[in-house]
Motif scaffolding. Structure first.
Motif, PDB file in Angstrom:
ATOM      1  N   ALA A 314     -18.864  13.969  -1.266  1.00 36.10           N
ATOM      2  CA  ALA A 314     -18.173  14.909  -2.089  1.00 36.10           C
ATOM      3  C   ALA A 314     -18.188  14.118  -3.760  1.00 36.10           C
ATOM      4  CB  ALA A 314     -16.564  14.872  -1.692  1.00 36.10           C
ATOM      5  N   LEU A 315     -17.862  12.940  -3.837  1.00 29.87           N
ATOM      6  CA  LEU A 315     -18.158  12.475  -4.943  1.00 29.87           C
ATOM      7  C   LEU A 315     -19.443  12.613  -5.872  1.00 29.87           C
ATOM      8  CD1 LEU A 315     -16.006  10.799  -6.562  1.00 29.87           C
ATOM      9  CD2 LEU A 315     -16.999   8.575  -5.731  1.00 29.87           C
ATOM     10  N   LYS A 316     -20.429  12.462  -5.152  1.00 34.48           N
ATOM     11  CA  LYS A 316     -21.728  12.644  -5.622  1.00 34.48           C
ATOM     12  C   LYS A 316     -21.848  14.001  -6.255  1.00 34.48           C
ATOM     13  CE  LYS A 316     -26.834  12.329  -4.835  1.00 34.48           C
ATOM     14  NZ  LYS A 316     -27.925  11.852  -3.742  1.00 34.48           N
ATOM     15  N   VAL A 317     -21.497  15.125  -5.626  1.00 31.73           N
ATOM     16  CA  VAL A 317     -21.666  16.393  -5.947  1.00 31.73           C
ATOM     17  C   VAL A 317     -20.605  16.610  -7.372  1.00 31.73           C
ATOM     18  CG1 VAL A 317     -20.981  18.559  -5.383  1.00 31.73           C
ATOM     19  CG2 VAL A 317     -22.054  17.493  -3.597  1.00 31.73           C
ATOM     20  N   LEU A 318     -19.281  16.120  -7.151  1.00 29.12           N
ATOM     21  CA  LEU A 318     -18.611  16.265  -8.158  1.00 29.12           C
ATOM     22  C   LEU A 318     -18.994  15.501  -9.574  1.00 29.12           C
ATOM     23  CD1 LEU A 318     -15.014  15.451  -6.491  1.00 29.12           C
ATOM     24  CD2 LEU A 318     -15.948  17.847  -7.351  1.00 29.12           C
ATOM     25  N   ALA A 319     -19.505  14.441  -9.365  1.00 31.71           N
ATOM     26  CA  ALA A 319     -20.274  13.462 -10.660  1.00 31.71           C
ATOM     27  C   ALA A 319     -21.361  14.365 -11.227  1.00 31.71           C
ATOM     28  CB  ALA A 319     -20.584  12.363 -10.045  1.00 31.71           C
ATOM     29  N   GLU A 320     -22.230  14.810 -10.300  1.00 39.89           N
ATOM     30  CA  GLU A 320     -23.305  15.633 -10.673  1.00 39.89           C
ATOM     31  C   GLU A 320     -22.879  16.934 -11.634  1.00 39.89           C
ATOM     32  OE1 GLU A 320     -27.692  17.460  -9.394  1.00 39.89           O
ATOM     33  OE2 GLU A 320     -25.944  17.183  -7.785  1.00 39.89           O
ATOM     34  N   GLY A 321     -21.766  17.594 -10.850  1.00 44.29           N
ATOM     35  CA  GLY A 321     -21.208  18.972 -11.622  1.00 44.29           C
ATOM     36  C   GLY A 321     -20.474  18.548 -12.957  1.00 44.29           C
ATOM     37  N   MET A 322     -19.616  17.216 -13.083  1.00 39.16           N
ATOM     38  CA  MET A 322     -19.252  16.909 -14.238  1.00 39.16           C
ATOM     39  C   MET A 322     -20.185  16.740 -15.325  1.00 39.16           C
ATOM     40  SD  MET A 322     -16.206  14.188 -12.964  1.00 39.16           S
ATOM     41  CE  MET A 322     -15.091  14.814 -11.447  1.00 39.16           C
ATOM     42  N   ASN A 338     -25.070   6.156 -12.676  1.00 37.46           N
ATOM     43  CA  ASN A 338     -24.473   5.471 -13.582  1.00 37.46           C
ATOM     44  C   ASN A 338     -22.913   6.089 -13.582  1.00 37.46           C
ATOM     45  OD1 ASN A 338     -26.570   4.248 -14.486  1.00 37.46           O
ATOM     46  ND2 ASN A 338     -27.227   5.506 -16.271  1.00 37.46           N
ATOM     47  N   VAL A 339     -22.850   7.480 -13.332  1.00 38.97           N
ATOM     48  CA  VAL A 339     -21.419   7.853 -13.199  1.00 38.97           C
ATOM     49  C   VAL A 339     -20.720   7.237 -12.251  1.00 38.97           C
ATOM     50  CG1 VAL A 339     -19.923   9.950 -12.701  1.00 38.97           C
ATOM     51  CG2 VAL A 339     -21.959   9.948 -14.587  1.00 38.97           C
ATOM     52  N   LEU A 340     -21.075   6.990 -11.042  1.00 40.33           N
ATOM     53  CA  LEU A 340     -20.758   6.610  -9.616  1.00 40.33           C
ATOM     54  C   LEU A 340     -20.570   4.968 -10.040  1.00 40.33           C
ATOM     55  CD1 LEU A 340     -22.672   8.447  -6.814  1.00 40.33           C
ATOM     56  CD2 LEU A 340     -20.323   8.888  -7.757  1.00 40.33           C
ATOM     57  N   ALA A 341     -21.511   4.451 -10.508  1.00 46.24           N
ATOM     58  CA  ALA A 341     -21.099   3.087 -10.818  1.00 46.24           C
ATOM     59  C   ALA A 341     -20.176   2.447 -11.554  1.00 46.24           C
ATOM     60  CB  ALA A 341     -22.592   2.368 -11.267  1.00 46.24           C
ATOM     61  N   GLU A 342     -19.835   3.237 -12.868  1.00 43.31           N
ATOM     62  CA  GLU A 342     -19.075   3.093 -13.822  1.00 43.31           C
ATOM     63  C   GLU A 342     -17.703   3.920 -13.401  1.00 43.31           C
ATOM     64  OE1 GLU A 342     -20.282   3.458 -17.846  1.00 43.31           O
ATOM     65  OE2 GLU A 342     -22.544   3.286 -17.334  1.00 43.31           O
ATOM     66  N   ARG A 343     -17.679   4.561 -12.404  1.00 44.25           N
ATOM     67  CA  ARG A 343     -16.460   5.377 -11.940  1.00 44.25           C
ATOM     68  C   ARG A 343     -15.886   6.218 -13.019  1.00 44.25           C
ATOM     69  NH1 ARG A 343     -13.799   3.768  -7.827  1.00 44.25           N
ATOM     70  NH2 ARG A 343     -11.551   4.255  -8.621  1.00 44.25           N
ATOM     71  N   ALA A 344     -16.770   6.631 -13.755  1.00 43.21           N
ATOM     72  CA  ALA A 344     -16.434   7.682 -14.962  1.00 43.21           C
ATOM     73  C   ALA A 344     -15.765   8.949 -14.664  1.00 43.21           C
ATOM     74  CB  ALA A 344     -17.811   7.928 -15.697  1.00 43.21           C
ATOM     75  N   TYR A 345     -15.902   9.428 -13.360  1.00 41.01           N
ATOM     76  CA  TYR A 345     -15.435  10.511 -12.919  1.00 41.01           C
ATOM     77  C   TYR A 345     -13.892  10.271 -12.640  1.00 41.01           C
ATOM     78  CZ  TYR A 345     -15.498   7.586  -8.557  1.00 41.01           C
ATOM     79  OH  TYR A 345     -15.503   6.551  -7.833  1.00 41.01           O
ATOM     80  N   THR A 346     -13.218   9.089 -12.895  1.00 44.70           N
ATOM     81  CA  THR A 346     -11.866   8.986 -12.453  1.00 44.70           C
ATOM     82  C   THR A 346     -10.951   9.635 -13.369  1.00 44.70           C
ATOM     83  OG1 THR A 346     -11.967   6.869 -13.709  1.00 44.70           O
ATOM     84  CG2 THR A 346     -12.224   6.783 -11.202  1.00 44.70           C
ATOM     85  N   PRO A 347     -11.027   9.985 -14.480  1.00 44.53           N
ATOM     86  CA  PRO A 347     -10.169  10.813 -15.460  1.00 44.53           C
ATOM     87  C   PRO A 347     -10.058  12.298 -14.676  1.00 44.53           C
ATOM     88  CG  PRO A 347     -11.551   9.666 -16.817  1.00 44.53           C
ATOM     89  CD  PRO A 347     -12.100   9.691 -15.650  1.00 44.53           C
TER      90      PRO A 347
END
Length: 443
Positions: A314-322, A338-347
Motif C-alpha cells: 500500500a505504501l508504495k502505491v501511495l508514495a508514487e501517487g503523492m 527516496n520517498v520511502l527511505a525518508e518517510r516523506a509520506y508521513t504528513p
C-alpha cells in the motif's frame, strides 16, 4: 460447545503436565450510583468457555500420566430472587452440563478450592499483571499453599504468562469464528450502505451515527465493536475523531469508521463518500489513489508472505501517487524509493495499513515471528483475520496544493487469509467511485 471444548483441550495440551491455569472474566463496572456500564465479558475467557456471566473463573488442569485434563468453572450460584431483578443465571450445575465443563462450583468457594487445587502443582499459568484483583487473589492462594509446607505440600515452582499461549491460539480463526466474523461484517456493511443512502448536506454527523447503530441492533448485533467515527470535512483528518457532532456541508466528504460486534466478534469497516453524492475532481483523484493502494495491499495477502508486505504494498502505491498529484515535490524527492527511505509520506499517511481482527477489534497476536532471531514480520497463514485500511489525510500546509486541503480518506475492509489469497468479508459495502455515486443518486 465443541469449538470451545477443543480450545480448552488445545490449551491443556500446551501446558506442562499436571500444571494449572486460571483465567477470570471481566468485572462489572459501575457507571454511576447503582447503574453499571453494559456488561461485556473478557475475550480470552469467552474464547475458552462461551460463558457470558460476570463473576466467573475458569480453571484448567493439564493431563499428567494417566490422569486426564480437567476444566473447572466457578460461577454465581442459582438465585431465583436475584433473577427477578437481573435476569437468568445458570448456576454451577446447569453451567457444567450446558457448557461441557468437568466440574463447576459457586464463585464463593474459589479461594478455598484454589488452595486445594494448587497443592503440589508444578506450575501455574495465569494472566500476569493483567487483572490487579486476580493478582492479589493468586498471591493469597499461593500463601495458603505455602502455609502447608510442613505437611509436605508444595506450591507451584514456576509461573507462566497464560495470555501468551492464548494470543497464538486466537490468531488463527476456526470455521465457527470465520462464520461469525462474516456475519458481523455483513451487518456492518449494511449499516454503511444505510448511511450512504441517508446522508444529505445539512445533516449532523450524529444523525448518520444513529443510522449505523440502528442497523447494527436491528440485525442482532449486541454492541458497536468500538465507538463509531463519523467525520466530515476537515474532521476526517483526525484519525480517532469521535465527537460526531459537526454539521455536514455540501461538498464535504464524510469518513465513517464503524463496525458492529456480533456474538462477541468484531467487524471494522471504513468508507468515505461525498455528502452530496458526487466526488469533486480533487476528492476523486485522492480517493482512487487510496483505492489503488488498498487493492495492492489485498493482492499481497498470500499465505507464506510476511505480514509487513501488506503495508509495504500500500505504501508504495501511495508514495508514487503523492509524487504524481503534487503532494510531494518530485524535484526534491525524485523517486518512490527516496520517498520511502525518508518517510516523506508521513504528513499524509501516518498509520499502518491494518491490524489483526477477531474477538477484539485490535485482536491479539504478535505481528513478528518471536521464534526467529531478529523477530522478522511473521508469515501469513490461512485463517488469520486482519483489516486492510490505507488512507490519506491532507491538512493545510505550505507547499501542499490548496485544492487538496482538508480532505481525509480511508478505505477499510475485513479480510480472512485464505489458501489462495485474501477473502474479503466486507465487500457488501460499496467502495468504488461509480458504485458510491450510483447508489447515492438513487436516494
Amino acid at each position: 460447545m465443541s469449538p470451545f471444548a477443543a480450545r480448552r483441550a488445545r490449551l491443556a495440551a500446551s501446558m506442562e503436565p499436571g500444571a494449572l491455569a486460571v483465567l477470570a472474566t471481566a468485572p462489572e463496572v459501575a457507571r454511576n450510583s447503582d447503574s453499571d456500564y453494559p456488561y461485556r465479558h473478557d475475550s480470552y475467557f469467552y474464547y475458552l468457555t462461551s460463558f457470558t456471566e460476570p463473576e466467573s473463573v475458569l480453571v484448567m488442569v493439564a493431563a499428567s500420566g494417566a490422569t486426564p485434563a480437567r476444566s473447572i468453572l466457578f460461577c454465581r450460584e442459582k438465585n431465583v430472587e436475584r433473577e427477578i431483578w437481573d435476569g437468568f443465571r445458570y448456576g454451577p450445575s446447569a453451567a457444567r452440563e450446558t457448557f461441557g465443563f468437568d466440574e463447576a462450583y459457586p464463585i464463593g468457594e474459589l479461594d478455598a478450592q484454589m488452595a486445594r487445587l494448587l497443592a503440589d502443582v508444578p506450575a501455574l499459568y495465569y494472566a500476569l499483571a493483567h487483572n490487579p484483583s486476580l493478582d492479589a487473589q493468586v498471591a493469597g492462594w499461593l500463601k495458603a499453599v505455602r502455609a502447608q509446607s510442613r505437611a509436605g505440600v508444595a506450591a507451584p515452582a514456576r509461573t507462566h504468562h497464560l495470555l501468551a499461549l492464548l494470543d497464538e491460539m486466537r490468531l488463527v480463526k476456526d470455521e465457527s469464528e470465520q462464520a461469525l466474523m462474516l456475519r458481523a461484517a455483513t451487518i456492518s456493511g449494511a449499516a454503511h450502505l444505510r448511511a450512504m443512502r441517508a446522508a444529505r448536506p445539512g445533516m449532523f454527523e450524529y444523525e448518520l451515527e444513529a443510522e449505523l447503530l440502528y442497523e447494527f441492533r436491528r440485525n442482532g448485533a449486541q454492541f458497536p465493536a468500538y465507538t463509531p467515527i463519523v467525520a466530515s470535512g476537515d474532521k476526517a483528518c483526525v484519525l480517532h475523531y469521535s465527537a460526531n457532532n459537526a454539521q455536514m456541508l455540501d461538498g464535504d466528504l464524510v469518513l465513517i469508521d464503524a463496525g458492529c460486534e456480533f456474538d462477541s466478534y468484531a467487524a471494522d469497516i471504513t468508507r468515505t463518500f461525498p455528502v452530496n453524492g458526487r466526488f469533486s475532481d480533487a476528492q476523486k483523484v485522492l480517493y482512487e489513489l487510496v483505492l489503488r493502494a488498498q487493492d495492492a495491499a489485498l493482492r499481497a495477502i498470500v499465505p507464506g508472505r510476511p505480514y509487513s508486505d501488506v503495508h509495504e504494498a500500500a505504501l508504495k502505491v501511495l508514495a508514487e501517487g503523492m509524487l504524481d498529484v503534487g503532494l510531494l515535490d518530485k524535484a526534491k524527492y525524485g523517486s518512490v524509493d527516496n520517498v520511502l527511505a525518508e518517510r516523506a509520506y508521513t504528513p499524509f499517511y501516518m498509520h499502518g495499513t491494518g491490524h489483526w481482527l477477531g474477538l477484539d477489534v485490535h485482536d491479539t497476536g504478535s505481528y513478528r515471528d518471536l521464534g526467529i532471531e531478529g523477530k522478522p514480520s511473521r508469515p501469513l497463514v490461512p485463517g488469520m483475520a486482519l483489516t486492510v485500511e490505507p488512507g490519506i489525510y491532507v491538512r493545510p500546509a505550505p507547499g501542499v496544493p490548496e485544492h487538496f486541503w482538508n480532505i481525509g480518506i480511508r478505505i477499510e475492509d475485513d479480510v480472512i487469509v485464505g489458501e489462495a489469497g485474501a477473502r474479503v468479508l466486507s465487500g457488501s459495502a460499496p467502495k468504488t467511485v461509480r458504485e458510491i455515486e450510483t447508489l447515492m443518486a438513487e436516494r
